[in-house]
Design a protein around this motif. Structure first.
Motif, PDB file in Angstrom:
ATOM      1  N   UNK A 143       0.829  -1.197   0.000  1.00  9.91           N
ATOM      2  CA  UNK A 143       0.000   0.000   0.000  1.00  9.91           C
ATOM      3  C   UNK A 143       0.869   1.255   0.000  1.00  9.91           C
ATOM      4  N   UNK A 144       1.949   1.223   0.771  1.00 13.24           N
ATOM      5  CA  UNK A 144       2.837   2.374   0.829  1.00 13.24           C
ATOM      6  C   UNK A 144       3.473   2.682  -0.509  1.00 13.24           C
ATOM      7  N   UNK A 145       3.900   1.653  -1.238  1.00 11.85           N
ATOM      8  CA  UNK A 145       4.481   1.858  -2.575  1.00 11.85           C
ATOM      9  C   UNK A 145       3.439   2.454  -3.511  1.00 11.85           C
ATOM     10  N   UNK A 146       2.191   1.946  -3.420  1.00 18.16           N
ATOM     11  CA  UNK A 146       1.124   2.461  -4.267  1.00 18.16           C
ATOM     12  C   UNK A 146       0.817   3.925  -3.980  1.00 18.16           C
ATOM     13  N   UNK A 147       0.782   4.291  -2.697  1.00 22.24           N
ATOM     14  CA  UNK A 147       0.507   5.681  -2.311  1.00 22.24           C
ATOM     15  C   UNK A 147       1.628   6.604  -2.801  1.00 22.24           C
ATOM     16  N   UNK A 148       2.857   6.145  -2.702  1.00 20.05           N
ATOM     17  CA  UNK A 148       3.987   6.963  -3.152  1.00 20.05           C
ATOM     18  C   UNK A 148       3.970   7.117  -4.663  1.00 20.05           C
ATOM     19  N   UNK A 149       3.611   6.055  -5.363  1.00 18.26           N
ATOM     20  CA  UNK A 149       3.490   6.143  -6.831  1.00 18.26           C
ATOM     21  C   UNK A 149       2.424   7.175  -7.208  1.00 18.26           C
ATOM     22  N   UNK A 150       1.278   7.137  -6.526  1.00 19.81           N
ATOM     23  CA  UNK A 150       0.196   8.085  -6.810  1.00 19.81           C
ATOM     24  C   UNK A 150       0.652   9.527  -6.563  1.00 19.81           C
ATOM     25  N   UNK A 151       1.408   9.720  -5.502  1.00 19.00           N
ATOM     26  CA  UNK A 151       1.898  11.065  -5.197  1.00 19.00           C
ATOM     27  C   UNK A 151       2.832  11.566  -6.305  1.00 19.00           C
ATOM     28  N   UNK A 152       3.772  10.714  -6.732  1.00 15.43           N
ATOM     29  CA  UNK A 152       4.713  11.122  -7.768  1.00 15.43           C
ATOM     30  C   UNK A 152       3.994  11.491  -9.057  1.00 15.43           C
ATOM     31  N   UNK A 153       3.013  10.699  -9.444  1.00 14.91           N
ATOM     32  CA  UNK A 153       2.282  10.963 -10.684  1.00 14.91           C
ATOM     33  C   UNK A 153       1.424  12.216 -10.546  1.00 14.91           C
ATOM     34  N   UNK A 154       0.896  12.455  -9.347  1.00 16.58           N
ATOM     35  CA  UNK A 154       0.066  13.646  -9.133  1.00 16.58           C
ATOM     36  C   UNK A 154       0.895  14.920  -9.215  1.00 16.58           C
ATOM     37  N   UNK A 155       2.088  14.922  -8.630  1.00 19.37           N
ATOM     38  CA  UNK A 155       2.957  16.102  -8.684  1.00 19.37           C
ATOM     39  C   UNK A 155       3.491  16.311 -10.103  1.00 19.37           C
TER      40      UNK A 155
END
Length: 513
Positions: free
Chosen positions: A244-256
């Motif tokens: 879940x943590x990897x997924x959340x970090x991926x989402x953050x990177x793509x959002x920024x």
């Protein structure tokens, strides 16, 4: 003190140090050996980003070279007063990829004040596992260890202190950030491309790893610790790194969407430029290996280097195991190898002081004697060339690349005319010792050409500079005409490597001990 008897033991109270010359950061760790344990007393770390300076032609950008040498000079100041055998420095993937590593290593060694080994990817993996295994509670679990570096990623399955499977891929946080996000833009399309291409690399061995299996997955080194810090600082997982943590970090990177705009709790400024590539690699690893959780370990390759040094000093050297395995794999004549090894050692002890040959040189000579005939498994014709190829290209745990090249050079030159080119290919600091060991091995092979057990002929060897004098019983030579001819011919062969061999026939020559 006798050169051969130089004390290489690590005693209670001694300081030892390991330098990890990585593709992203350089590390120096100093530890004291006390009461049977290693206790870290000092750590130095500098972010150099060596991989960012690697050009397509295999050269290194000037600014990265200068940063590296300046850092190593500072490390060298910390190492002043250390005995040479209490320091071990290792360079990894970026230096492995240089078109001419010596142009970097020579000034780097001068700055550090100690030799620098270049290790293979699989040897790097073994050392990483040693560090991780000693940093976690000891149990019988099978562990999958993953280390994302600046330009390579290592995968190891191990149990207790033994690495059972080792792989190294040419993907790292710096290299992948430059490869997939070079202009700083982070898009879904680029992320998918990264996942596809990294996934293809992982497919080469993932099935084998899954079949082997593991109980616990562990991440080590800076990228893993950085991702773990972000995940925990943002409440995505309580410890380690979760799916879940990897997924959340991926989402953050793509959002920024841009590397230079990244600003999130747990992310240090020095990691901003390379974290995207590291997360892309870890995302592909979680998917391909079907992971749900990683434990993050504080120890890594530099600690592994310390424990490997300690093992060598305590006679649990992994290099011995590698040589034994190589000899067994190629079915060498063990009796002949033993004859040659004994003769080589008998010659070695007589010239060690004059040629300043230490215990390490003695081990190199013994290893070469034990495997000098492995090329016979391919063909008798040119078997010394086959042997050199096998030694140079085998995965030999415990050996650095330069040391392995030294072994290959010696077995290559143990018969026929020695090749100067293989000597010149070695670092200059190794050439003199290698030249001397070639001469000793050649004489040992020559004196055992009959392949029969029995005492050595009465002889004595004397060395001074480039001169080597063999005093041998005249009576023995009279009854061994083939050996006499071989010895006369050997004079011209050794001349090719700048060794002046003189044969002196003596009636009063005594047998060696």
């Amino acid at each position: 003190m006798s050169a051969r008897n130089l004390d290489r033991q690590i005693r209670d109270g001694d300081l030892i140090a390991a330098a990890d010359i990585g593709s992203n950061s350089f590390h120096l760790v100093v530890a004291r050996y006390a009461h049977g344990e290693l206790r870290v007393v000092d750590r130095l770390r500098e972010t150099i980003r060596l991989a960012a300076g690697l050009r397509k032609d295999g050269t290194l950008a000037r600014d990265r070279r200068e940063a590296a040498f300046s850092c190593l000079a500072r490390f060298g100041q910390r190492l002043e007063g250390f005995q040479s055998h209490h320091v071990r420095a290792v360079a990894t993937n970026t230096v492995r990829q240089l078109s001419n590593p010596q142009t970097f290593l020579l000034p780097a060694e001068t700055a550090l004040g100690h030799p620098i080994e270049v290790v293979s990817g699989r040897e790097e993996a073994r050392l990483i596992y040693q560090g991780v295994a000693h940093g976690l509670p000891m149990n019988d679990d099978t562990r999958l260890v993953i280390d994302i570096g600046g330009s390579s990623t290592e995968f190891i399955i191990g149990q207790r202190y033994e690495a059972l499977e080792r792989e190294s891929l040419q993907v790292g946080c710096i290299a992948s950030s430059l490869r997939f996000f070079e202009d700083g833009k982070i898009t879904a399309q680029r992320w998918q491309r990264a996942q596809a291409e990294i996934g293809v690399e992982l497919q080469q061995f993932v099935a084998n790893y899954r079949q082997r299996g593991w109980t616990e997955a562990v991440g080590s080194s800076g990228t893993m610790k950085a991702i773990g810090s972000i995940a925990q600082a943002n409440g995505w997982c309580e410890q380690g790194i979760s799916l879940e943590g990897v997924g959340k970090l991926r989402e953050y990177l793509l959002r920024v969407g841009r590397i230079d705009a990244l600003d999130i709790a747990g992310l240090s400024r020095e990691r901003v430029g390379v974290i995207t590539g590291g997360v892309a690699i870890l995302d592909a690893i979680f998917s391909t290996f079907q992971l749900r959780q990683l434990t993050v370990c504080e120890t890594a390759m530099r600690e592994g280097l310390l424990y490997d040094m300690l093992g060598r000093a305590q006679h649990t050297d992994s290099r011995n195991t590698s040589i034994d395995a190589l000899a067994e794999r190629y079915g060498i004549d063990a009796a002949q190898a033993l004859r040659v090894a004994r003769t080589a050692n008998a010659l070695f002890v007589q010239v060690a002081d004059a040629w300043q040959l230490d215990n390490h040189a003695e081990a190199i000579l013994r290893w070469c004697a034990e495997i000098h005939e492995i090329g016979l498994a391919i063909a008798h014709s040119q078997h010394h060339l086959h042997a050199a190829y096998i030694v140079a290209n085998s995965d030999l745990a415990g050996f650095g690349r330069q040391e392995q090249a030294q072994l290959a050079c010696i077995v290559r030159c143990h018969r026929r005319k020695p090749e100067q080119a293989s000597l010149r290919a070695l670092p200059e600091r190794m050439r003199g010792t290698t030249r001397h060991l070639i001469a000793l091995l050649r004489l040992a092979v020559l004196l055992n050409r009959s392949r029969r057990d029995g005492p050595l002929p009465p002889l004595r060897v004397l060395a001074q500079g480039t001169d080597l004098t063999l005093e041998i019983a005249a009576a023995w030579l009279e009854h061994h005409s083939l050996a006499r001819v071989d010895l006369e011919q050997e004079r011209s062969f050794l001349k090719a490597i700048d060794i002046n061999l003189q044969i002196v026939k003596r009636s009063d020559c005594k047998a060696v001990a």
